[in-house]
Design a protein around this motif. Structure first.
Motif, PDB file in Angstrom:
ATOM      1  N   THR A  88      27.247  -3.739  12.120  1.00  0.00           N
ATOM      2  CA  THR A  88      25.798  -3.774  12.018  1.00  0.00           C
ATOM      3  C   THR A  88      25.220  -4.648  13.114  1.00  0.00           C
ATOM      4  N   VAL A  89      24.228  -4.129  13.824  1.00  0.00           N
ATOM      5  CA  VAL A  89      23.516  -4.898  14.844  1.00  0.00           C
ATOM      6  C   VAL A  89      22.181  -5.329  14.256  1.00  0.00           C
ATOM      7  N   LEU A  90      21.942  -6.640  14.276  1.00  0.00           N
ATOM      8  CA  LEU A  90      20.777  -7.198  13.599  1.00  0.00           C
ATOM      9  C   LEU A  90      19.885  -7.969  14.566  1.00  0.00           C
ATOM     10  N   PRO A  91      18.606  -7.666  14.637  1.00  0.00           N
ATOM     11  CA  PRO A  91      17.670  -8.492  15.419  1.00  0.00           C
ATOM     12  C   PRO A  91      17.391  -9.794  14.672  1.00  0.00           C
ATOM     13  N   ALA A  92      17.535 -10.919  15.349  1.00  0.00           N
ATOM     14  CA  ALA A  92      17.339 -12.217  14.721  1.00  0.00           C
ATOM     15  C   ALA A  92      15.952 -12.407  14.104  1.00  0.00           C
TER      16      ALA A  92
ATOM     17  N   GLU B  25      25.911  -8.872   4.233  1.00  0.00           N
ATOM     18  CA  GLU B  25      26.785  -8.710   3.074  1.00  0.00           C
ATOM     19  C   GLU B  25      27.182  -7.264   2.826  1.00  0.00           C
ATOM     20  N   ALA B  26      26.527  -6.332   3.513  1.00  0.00           N
ATOM     21  CA  ALA B  26      26.847  -4.911   3.348  1.00  0.00           C
ATOM     22  C   ALA B  26      27.772  -4.382   4.440  1.00  0.00           C
ATOM     23  N   CYS B  27      28.270  -5.261   5.329  1.00  0.00           N
ATOM     24  CA  CYS B  27      29.111  -4.796   6.430  1.00  0.00           C
ATOM     25  C   CYS B  27      30.301  -5.727   6.609  1.00  0.00           C
ATOM     26  N   GLU B  28      31.241  -5.291   7.457  1.00  0.00           N
ATOM     27  CA  GLU B  28      32.393  -6.119   7.789  1.00  0.00           C
ATOM     28  C   GLU B  28      32.212  -6.855   9.112  1.00  0.00           C
ATOM     29  N   ALA B  29      31.493  -6.274  10.033  1.00  0.00           N
ATOM     30  CA  ALA B  29      31.309  -6.863  11.363  1.00  0.00           C
ATOM     31  C   ALA B  29      29.825  -6.821  11.714  1.00  0.00           C
ATOM     32  N   PHE B  30      29.355  -7.861  12.407  1.00  0.00           N
ATOM     33  CA  PHE B  30      27.935  -7.889  12.741  1.00  0.00           C
ATOM     34  C   PHE B  30      27.694  -8.598  14.062  1.00  0.00           C
ATOM     35  N   ALA B  31      26.623  -8.161  14.717  1.00  0.00           N
ATOM     36  CA  ALA B  31      26.126  -8.804  15.927  1.00  0.00           C
ATOM     37  C   ALA B  31      24.662  -9.132  15.681  1.00  0.00           C
ATOM     38  N   ILE B  32      24.294 -10.390  15.879  1.00  0.00           N
ATOM     39  CA  ILE B  32      22.904 -10.806  15.713  1.00  0.00           C
ATOM     40  C   ILE B  32      22.351 -11.093  17.104  1.00  0.00           C
ATOM     41  N   ILE B  33      21.395 -10.295  17.521  1.00  0.00           N
ATOM     42  CA  ILE B  33      20.871 -10.366  18.877  1.00  0.00           C
ATOM     43  C   ILE B  33      19.464 -10.962  18.877  1.00  0.00           C
ATOM     44  N   LYS B  34      18.939 -11.200  20.080  1.00  0.00           N
ATOM     45  CA  LYS B  34      17.576 -11.722  20.260  1.00  0.00           C
ATOM     46  C   LYS B  34      17.415 -13.080  19.569  1.00  0.00           C
ATOM     47  N   LEU B  35      18.373 -13.977  19.761  1.00  0.00           N
ATOM     48  CA  LEU B  35      18.371 -15.247  19.041  1.00  0.00           C
ATOM     49  C   LEU B  35      17.223 -16.160  19.473  1.00  0.00           C
ATOM     50  N   GLY B  36      17.324 -16.734  20.672  1.00  0.00           N
ATOM     51  CA  GLY B  36      16.260 -17.594  21.166  1.00  0.00           C
ATOM     52  C   GLY B  36      15.763 -18.589  20.129  1.00  0.00           C
ATOM     53  N   ARG B  37      14.460 -18.557  19.861  1.00  0.00           N
ATOM     54  CA  ARG B  37      13.840 -19.532  18.962  1.00  0.00           C
ATOM     55  C   ARG B  37      14.236 -19.333  17.504  1.00  0.00           C
ATOM     56  N   HIS B  38      14.944 -18.262  17.172  1.00  0.00           N
ATOM     57  CA  HIS B  38      15.378 -18.010  15.797  1.00  0.00           C
ATOM     58  C   HIS B  38      16.757 -18.588  15.504  1.00  0.00           C
ATOM     59  N   PHE B  39      17.393 -19.199  16.512  1.00  0.00           N
ATOM     60  CA  PHE B  39      18.791 -19.591  16.380  1.00  0.00           C
ATOM     61  C   PHE B  39      19.039 -20.563  15.225  1.00  0.00           C
ATOM     62  N   ALA B  40      18.261 -21.625  15.131  1.00  0.00           N
ATOM     63  CA  ALA B  40      18.509 -22.639  14.108  1.00  0.00           C
ATOM     64  C   ALA B  40      18.445 -22.033  12.707  1.00  0.00           C
TER      65      ALA B  40
ATOM     66  N   LEU C 137      29.250 -17.736  19.310  1.00  0.00           N
ATOM     67  CA  LEU C 137      28.017 -17.579  20.080  1.00  0.00           C
ATOM     68  C   LEU C 137      28.382 -17.097  21.475  1.00  0.00           C
ATOM     69  N   CYS C 138      27.733 -16.030  21.920  1.00  0.00           N
ATOM     70  CA  CYS C 138      27.970 -15.465  23.249  1.00  0.00           C
ATOM     71  C   CYS C 138      26.636 -15.521  24.001  1.00  0.00           C
ATOM     72  N   GLU C 139      26.613 -16.300  25.062  1.00  0.00           N
ATOM     73  CA  GLU C 139      25.370 -16.588  25.770  1.00  0.00           C
ATOM     74  C   GLU C 139      25.480 -16.161  27.234  1.00  0.00           C
ATOM     75  N   ARG C 140      24.499 -15.397  27.697  1.00  0.00           N
ATOM     76  CA  ARG C 140      24.450 -14.938  29.093  1.00  0.00           C
ATOM     77  C   ARG C 140      25.784 -14.316  29.523  1.00  0.00           C
TER      78      ARG C 140
ATOM     79  N   PHE D 131      18.783 -14.565  25.799  1.00  0.00           N
ATOM     80  CA  PHE D 131      19.935 -13.716  26.107  1.00  0.00           C
ATOM     81  C   PHE D 131      21.208 -14.318  25.522  1.00  0.00           C
ATOM     82  N   SER D 132      21.272 -14.333  24.205  1.00  0.00           N
ATOM     83  CA  SER D 132      22.452 -14.809  23.501  1.00  0.00           C
ATOM     84  C   SER D 132      22.564 -14.039  22.198  1.00  0.00           C
ATOM     85  N   MET D 133      23.766 -14.027  21.638  1.00  0.00           N
ATOM     86  CA  MET D 133      23.986 -13.334  20.373  1.00  0.00           C
ATOM     87  C   MET D 133      25.107 -14.007  19.609  1.00  0.00           C
ATOM     88  N   ILE D 134      25.169 -13.718  18.338  1.00  0.00           N
ATOM     89  CA  ILE D 134      26.259 -14.170  17.481  1.00  0.00           C
ATOM     90  C   ILE D 134      27.078 -12.951  17.088  1.00  0.00           C
TER      91      ILE D 134
END
Length: 246
Positions: A148-152, A164-179, A196-199, A220-223
């Motif tokens: 699942t790819v999730l916008p932060a 909770e509905a998936c096994e693997a996930f990527a959370i993109i567009k982190l920026g100010r939503h990171f904390a 965390l994968c950044e730039r 430009f970072s994601m989890i």
């Protein structure tokens, strides 16, 4: 005859990840358009700068980079009008798109304005998610895992339900939503299963376990996280699989 509109995926940042097809079209197109901030340089253009020639016309699509809302429709209406003029005159136009044109790409807004009037071709590119997985050296998902790819910017309840509905996930567009996102993953007991994968692919790349991050992160970072049972992925997390599955 009208020209052809090309949506060119130029990848996550490393110029060597440009596909051969995208390079061929880029070098032959008389007109090149690309998103650009109102201050600073265009990231998409910087990826392919070495391949642009003086004979090519460039159309920057200036998008204000600020938190408050702006009339985005007017930006794409203006850009589509300029591009339509070149296409109608018989000139091919290559529109540069970071990553892949149809993976959260702004090219879709030009596509909806122009594709019903002019021949259009989409050239896929390497997405930031696949590039991050490669640089992390950990598979995204395997077998029957759901990725699942999730916008932060989604709220915590929405993020939690989808994680909770998936096994693997990527959370993109982190920026100010990171904390906020990090706090949610800690509450779910998943922080040790995330990186965390950044730039990614750029000189300033940083890839570290989520638990080691202190402070802000750029847009430009994601989890990347995993909560499944695939042995090969669990080993990449430093976890011990319950039993070998392959």
């Amino acid at each position: 005859m009208s020209g052809t509109l090309y949506g060119l995926g130029v990848g996550p940042g490393d110029p060597e990840l440009l596909t051969l097809k995208a390079l061929r079209i880029l070098q032959s197109a008389p007109v090149v358009a690309y998103p650009a901030p109102d201050h600073g340089t265009s990231f998409a253009r910087s990826i392919v700068a070495a391949h642009l020639g003086p004979h090519q016309e460039e159309i920057p699509i200036v998008v204000p980079m600020r938190v408050e809302r702006f009339p985005a429709a007017a930006v794409y209406d203006k850009a589509a009008s300029a591009i339509a003029g070149r296409l109608a005159a018989g000139h091919d136009v290559a529109v540069l798109c970071e990553g892949d044109p149809f993976f959260y790409g702004s090219f879709m807004y030009l596509f909806e304005r122009l594709a019903d009037r002019f021949p259009t071709e989409i050239v896929p590119g390497v997405t930031s998610v696949s590039a991050a997985s490669a640089r992390l050296q950990r598979p995204l998902a395997a077998r029957n895992d759901v990725l699942t790819v999730l916008p932060a910017p989604l709220d915590d309840d929405a993020l939690q339900a989808r994680i909770e509905a998936c096994e693997a996930f990527a959370i993109i567009k982190l920026g100010r939503h990171f904390a906020r996102v990090r706090a949610l993953l800690e509450r779910l007991g998943l922080a040790d299963q995330c990186a965390l994968c950044e730039r990614v692919t750029l000189d300033a790349e940083r890839i570290v376990p989520l638990a080691e991050i202190d402070g802000d992160v750029p847009y430009f970072s994601m989890i990347l996280g995993y909560r499944g049972a695939e042995a090969a992925i669990l080993r990449g997390l430093g976890a011990q699989p319950a039993a070998e599955s392959a």
